[in-house]
Design a protein around this motif. Structure first.
Motif, short mmCIF file in Angstrom:
data_model
loop_
_atom_site.label_atom_id
_atom_site.label_comp_id
_atom_site.label_asym_id
_atom_site.label_seq_id
_atom_site.Cartn_x
_atom_site.Cartn_y
_atom_site.Cartn_z
N LYS A 97 10.90 10.69 -5.98
CA LYS A 97 9.59 10.26 -6.51
C LYS A 97 9.03 9.06 -5.77
CE LYS A 97 11.51 9.31 -10.16
NZ LYS A 97 12.51 9.18 -11.16
N SER A 98 9.88 8.02 -5.65
CA SER A 98 9.40 6.80 -4.99
C SER A 98 9.10 7.06 -3.52
CB SER A 98 10.46 5.69 -5.10
OG SER A 98 10.59 5.31 -6.44
N THR A 99 9.94 7.85 -2.88
CA THR A 99 9.73 8.17 -1.47
C THR A 99 8.41 8.90 -1.29
OG1 THR A 99 12.11 8.42 -1.29
CG2 THR A 99 10.80 9.18 0.57
N LEU A 100 8.09 9.79 -2.24
CA LEU A 100 6.82 10.51 -2.16
C LEU A 100 5.64 9.53 -2.15
CD1 LEU A 100 5.16 13.12 -2.22
CD2 LEU A 100 5.33 13.10 -4.71
N LEU A 101 5.68 8.57 -3.09
CA LEU A 101 4.59 7.59 -3.14
C LEU A 101 4.53 6.78 -1.84
CD1 LEU A 101 4.37 5.97 -6.69
CD2 LEU A 101 3.29 8.01 -5.79
N PHE A 149 1.38 4.03 -8.69
CA PHE A 149 2.23 3.15 -9.50
C PHE A 149 3.67 3.62 -9.42
CE2 PHE A 149 -1.97 2.84 -11.30
CZ PHE A 149 -2.11 1.50 -11.61
N ASP A 150 4.53 2.79 -8.85
CA ASP A 150 5.93 3.19 -8.65
C ASP A 150 6.83 2.52 -9.69
OD1 ASP A 150 8.29 4.13 -7.72
OD2 ASP A 150 8.29 3.00 -5.85
N GLU A 151 7.06 3.19 -10.79
CA GLU A 151 7.92 2.68 -11.87
C GLU A 151 7.63 1.23 -12.19
OE1 GLU A 151 12.06 3.61 -11.67
OE2 GLU A 151 11.72 5.39 -10.46
#
Lengths: 224, 258
Positions: free
Chosen positions: B45-49, B165-167
């Motif tokens: 998920k974070s890598t995608l952002l 927005f990353d977590e």
């Protein structure tokens, strides 16, 4: 009346001689510090390189300088180099050389520590805001590195000033040696001279280092 | 939300060494849409952002914002980044600058806007998130929730067309999560396009127009929030949603045994 040792200070040119000695101390440390700062910054940058050869070189250099007592380094350069290579270094040059080598190693390690202590997300968030690489370093990374570095660099400076007292042993007459000479020359006339002279030497060191410590404390307070 | 596609990603592949973190992601985000990305940790998920705003270089695939390709080359990327705001999990404010300076730095230095104008807008935005009186404070003097709200304002002040927005609430104390989520809800209501990675399921359900469920670097499921939370289509998504009710079930079981 039993003469007080303190009057010895004002006899002849004793006070001027002590200040002259202090000047030698300050000169050696100042030149070494001024050379160590730029060299240390370069060495610190070099230490952050990932190349294995660069790592090995910096590791060996840092450990060598750190493990050796400064006195041994002084002897090694002053006596060793002359004997082995036939290069005749003056005591003055040797002292500057040794203290610069030492200062560069210590300063380099401080620079490396300050650089790697800046968290990754500081770079990321600057980049995400559209800042260029140059802007990121100018406005974000370097100011933070300096804030972490300055108090440490100033402490290193005071350590270097204090450690220059070792140069006596390769024949440089600095503040401590001048003090000893005055005490020895007046041993019989002023038996309590040691207390007074060393007391003055203490204060001379104190007033050389204290302002620097004050500046460092203030900066730490303002920047933390 | 209208039907214009604002952000289009197709066939995104990202590898770290031999590990494939994103394995062919296709994603479309419409203008004004709120997309929530869910998935177990390590699903990418974070890598995608990070790929979407160019912090990570993709190994293959294409990303376009308003039809314009996002590539990793310098000047162009810097210009595209201004259109994409991002808020991170860790408090990423610059510790040596005041809140106001944190917010106005990029508008002044990157967008070359006049200082007064940037400061005026920053103060208005701070007012809206209830932080106006903290404008001259340093980040260390703020609570976690306040820092994240300030970080959101910092991204907003660049007038982004889309926000990532990353977590953003993952590192916050529970009582501070709410104040940050409220700000995000307000932004969603104003029609800002947003992609949100979160572990707050209630919040995801309330704010999302669409849920994307990611696992093993692929999009496993894509559906409306009500459908996703009440009737997930894939076993993997069921299992994932199940982990959030685990504590309740296990205590019920315990009480039966006792």
């Amino acid at each position: 009346m039993q003469d007080l040792g303190i009057s010895l200070l004002f006899k002849g040119s004793n006070m001027a001689r002590l200040f002259g000695g202090l000047w030698v101390t300050v000169q050696i440390s100042l030149i070494a510090v001024l050379l160590s700062i730029p060299l240390g910054i370069l060495f610190g940058l070099f230490m952050t390189l990932k190349h294995p050869a660069a790592r090995l070189v910096s590791r060996v250099y840092l450990d060598f300088i750190r493990i050796m007592p400064q006195l041994v380094l002084l002897f090694l350069v002053y006596f060793g180099v002359t004997r082995t290579f036939g290069v005749n270094l003056s005591a003055w040059t040797s002292a500057i050389l040794v203290f610069t080598l030492w200062g560069t190693a210590e300063m380099g390690d401080l620079v490396r520590g300050a650089l790697i202590s800046i968290p990754r997300h500081q770079y990321d968030s600057a980049e995400a805001l559209g800042l260029t690489r140059l802007q990121t370093y100018t406005y974000i990374i370097i100011p933070q590195t300096l804030r972490r570095l300055l108090p440490l660099a100033i402490n290193l400076t005071t350590r270097m000033i204090k450690t220059t007292s070792l140069v006596v042993l390769i024949g440089i007459v600095e503040v401590l040696k001048v003090g000893q000479q005055i005490i020895d020359a007046n041993r019989f006339d002023y038996p309590t001279a040691a207390l007074w002279i060393y007391g003055v030497v203490f204060f001379l060191y104190f007033f050389a280092c204290w302002p620097i410590s004050l500046v460092s404390k203030r900066l730490e307070k303002r920047w933390r | 939300m209208d039907s214009t596609i604002q952000l289009q990603a197709s066939g995104i592949v990202k590898r770290f060494g031999s590990e494939t973190v994103l394995d062919g992601i296709d994603l479309q985000v419409h203008r004004g849409e709120v997309l929530v990305v869910l998935g177990p940790s390590g699903c990418g998920k974070s890598t995608l952002l990070r790929c979407l705003n160019g912090l990570e270089r993709v190994d293959s695939g294409q990303i376009a914002l308003d039809g314009e390709q996002i590539t990793a080359d310098g000047a162009h990327m810097a210009r595209m980044r201004q259109k994409i705001g991002m808020v991170f999990q860790s408090y990423d404010l610059f510790p040596h600058k005041t809140i106001l300076d944190n917010i106005t730095l990029a508008p002044i230095k990157v967008q070359h806007r006049p200082r007064r104008e940037a400061e005026q807008e920053a103060e208005e935005l701070l007012h809206r998130v209830g932080l106006w009186e903290k404008r001259d404070a340093y980040p260390r003097q703020l609570s976690g929730g306040q820092k994240q709200r300030a970080a959101i304002v910092r991204a907003l002040c660049m007038h982004p067309e889309i926000m990532l927005f990353d977590e953003v609430t993952a590192a916050l104390d529970p009582e501070m999560v709410r104040e940050v989520l409220d700000v995000m809800l307000e932004l969603a209501q104003q029609g800002l396009t947003m992609i949100i990675v979160t572990h707050e399921m209630q919040f995801a359900r309330a704010i999302a127009d669409r849920i994307v469920f990611l696992d093993g670097g692929r999009i496993i499921e894509e559906s409306a929030p009500e459908q996703f939370f009440t009737a997930p289509q894939t076993p993997r998504a069921k299992e994932f949603l199940g982990t959030f009710t685990f504590t309740k079930r296990s205590t019920e079981q315990n009480s039966v045994i006792i």
